[in-house]
Design a protein around this motif. Sequence first.
Motif, short mmCIF file in Angstrom:
data_model
loop_
_atom_site.label_atom_id
_atom_site.label_comp_id
_atom_site.label_asym_id
_atom_site.label_seq_id
_atom_site.Cartn_x
_atom_site.Cartn_y
_atom_site.Cartn_z
N ASN A 287 42.31 26.90 31.23
CA ASN A 287 43.77 26.96 31.32
C ASN A 287 44.30 28.35 31.65
O ASN A 287 45.50 28.60 31.58
N ALA A 288 43.44 29.27 32.05
CA ALA A 288 43.83 30.68 32.08
C ALA A 288 44.58 31.10 33.34
O ALA A 288 45.06 32.23 33.41
N HIS A 289 44.69 30.23 34.35
CA HIS A 289 45.47 30.60 35.53
C HIS A 289 46.89 31.04 35.16
O HIS A 289 47.39 32.05 35.66
N THR A 290 47.52 30.27 34.29
CA THR A 290 48.90 30.59 33.91
C THR A 290 48.97 31.94 33.21
O THR A 290 49.90 32.72 33.44
N LEU A 291 47.98 32.25 32.37
CA LEU A 291 47.96 33.54 31.68
C LEU A 291 47.83 34.69 32.67
O LEU A 291 48.54 35.70 32.58
N LEU A 292 46.94 34.56 33.63
CA LEU A 292 46.75 35.61 34.63
C LEU A 292 48.01 35.78 35.48
O LEU A 292 48.49 36.91 35.68
N ILE A 293 48.54 34.68 35.98
CA ILE A 293 49.70 34.75 36.87
C ILE A 293 50.92 35.30 36.14
O ILE A 293 51.66 36.15 36.67
N SER A 294 51.14 34.87 34.91
CA SER A 294 52.25 35.40 34.12
C SER A 294 52.10 36.90 33.90
O SER A 294 53.08 37.67 34.02
N ASP A 295 50.89 37.35 33.61
CA ASP A 295 50.63 38.77 33.40
C ASP A 295 50.87 39.57 34.68
O ASP A 295 51.41 40.68 34.65
N PHE A 296 50.47 39.00 35.82
CA PHE A 296 50.67 39.67 37.10
C PHE A 296 52.16 39.91 37.35
O PHE A 296 52.58 41.03 37.70
N TYR A 297 52.98 38.89 37.14
CA TYR A 297 54.42 39.04 37.35
C TYR A 297 55.03 40.01 36.33
O TYR A 297 55.94 40.78 36.66
N GLU A 298 54.52 39.97 35.11
CA GLU A 298 55.03 40.87 34.07
C GLU A 298 54.79 42.33 34.45
O GLU A 298 55.62 43.21 34.15
N LYS A 299 53.67 42.60 35.12
CA LYS A 299 53.28 43.98 35.46
C LYS A 299 53.60 44.36 36.90
O LYS A 299 53.18 45.42 37.36
N LEU A 300 54.36 43.53 37.57
CA LEU A 300 54.57 43.70 39.01
C LEU A 300 55.19 45.04 39.36
O LEU A 300 54.87 45.62 40.40
N HIS A 301 56.04 45.56 38.51
CA HIS A 301 56.77 46.79 38.84
C HIS A 301 56.44 47.95 37.90
O HIS A 301 57.24 48.87 37.73
N ASP A 302 55.24 47.92 37.30
CA ASP A 302 54.88 48.99 36.37
C ASP A 302 54.27 50.21 37.05
O ASP A 302 53.93 51.20 36.40
N GLY A 303 54.10 50.15 38.36
CA GLY A 303 53.59 51.31 39.10
C GLY A 303 52.09 51.48 39.09
O GLY A 303 51.57 52.42 39.68
N GLU A 304 51.37 50.57 38.43
CA GLU A 304 49.92 50.67 38.33
C GLU A 304 49.26 49.51 39.09
O GLU A 304 49.81 48.41 39.16
N PRO A 305 48.05 49.74 39.65
CA PRO A 305 47.33 48.62 40.26
C PRO A 305 47.03 47.56 39.21
O PRO A 305 46.82 47.87 38.04
N PHE A 306 47.03 46.30 39.63
CA PHE A 306 46.69 45.24 38.68
C PHE A 306 45.22 45.37 38.31
O PHE A 306 44.38 45.73 39.13
N TRP A 307 44.89 45.05 37.06
CA TRP A 307 43.56 45.36 36.54
C TRP A 307 42.45 44.52 37.15
O TRP A 307 41.29 44.94 37.17
N ILE A 308 42.76 43.33 37.66
CA ILE A 308 41.75 42.54 38.39
C ILE A 308 42.06 42.73 39.87
O ILE A 308 42.74 41.92 40.50
N SER A 309 41.56 43.81 40.40
CA SER A 309 41.96 44.32 41.71
C SER A 309 41.01 43.87 42.82
O SER A 309 40.00 43.20 42.58
N LEU A 310 41.34 44.27 44.04
CA LEU A 310 40.45 44.02 45.17
C LEU A 310 39.09 44.66 44.95
O LEU A 310 38.05 44.12 45.34
N GLU A 311 39.09 45.83 44.32
CA GLU A 311 37.83 46.51 44.04
C GLU A 311 36.95 45.69 43.08
O GLU A 311 35.73 45.66 43.22
N GLU A 312 37.59 45.03 42.11
CA GLU A 312 36.85 44.16 41.21
C GLU A 312 36.26 42.97 41.98
O GLU A 312 35.12 42.55 41.74
N GLY A 313 37.03 42.43 42.91
CA GLY A 313 36.53 41.34 43.73
C GLY A 313 35.36 41.77 44.60
O GLY A 313 34.42 41.00 44.82
N ALA A 314 35.42 43.01 45.09
CA ALA A 314 34.36 43.53 45.96
C ALA A 314 33.03 43.68 45.21
O ALA A 314 31.96 43.58 45.82
#
Length: 326
Positions: A287-314
Amino acid sequence: MEKSCVIGCGAISTMHLGAIEAIADKTTLVAVCDIKPDRANAAAEKYGCKAYTDYIQMLDEERPTVVHVCTPHYLHFEMSAECMKRNINVVLEKPSTMTYPQALELCEIAKNSSAKISICFQNRYNKTSQVLKEYVSSGKYGKILGARAFVTWCRGDAYYTESGWRGQMATEGGGVLINQSIHTLDLMQWVLGDIVNVEGTAVNHRFKHINDTEDTAEIMLDFANGARGIFYATVGYVKDSPIFLEVVTEKAVFTLCGDLKVTHEDGTVETFQNETVATGAKAYWGNAHTLLISDFYEKLHDGEPFWISLEEGAKCMRVLHEVKHI
């Protein structure tokens, strides 16, 4: 208030559309897009938004602040890059790209964009995963010695033949590794740290008659901290079993299989469960998609890269790059 669009209205999009609906205080879904008009129209009618069949037209006309990329793998790079060049934030389904070189290129493109990007490794948001990470990283349980993981799921011929893209290296980029078990591989490297050596093989046992991608893989992993990992994945089993992940430290053994069990050196056992339990045919998605997506929107304007970044995907794409296909 953000303006969201979703590209791709297939199976995984329902997780994103449901999550967007659940955070209506943060964003409004303005449009969906799919090359199949009936699928786009059905999603638009259900969620009360506009439908498109051309994603570029949608970006130009709707000017969203966030785009969810839920398309087949071979479109991830192109669509994410187009959004980032327009400084549109992206929630990108796994895998980030089809290849490791593509993943590195996408990281470079992101450096010239103000967009924030998230890869959907949503299993990091499971309570059991987070307790595992917290306990192992605390140092209280001594040195990390190693880990093993097993993903034994089931897929049939129709899963590949009816999709139009799965099972083909040119469009999926791989099989069980890049599609089904990449989440568990991500959990291993998230909990244990960077991987420095990969020795593994991938083979097509069950689907030779229709696919040119692997259905089974085995890997040995060496981590920077000296830990050793073994990893096995297949879609040739008879059911979608819960993933199994075990982490061994000097003072405890952590076993994640649905619940998380912590067996201490004195024999005592702690058990942790996720707050909510998924049900239905895709319950093993969690069920964690909603948790991730909600967190992403919550942090959208905090000035920091999101913690599960492109580098993590790489990081996962690098491991897949080094596995030998036989």
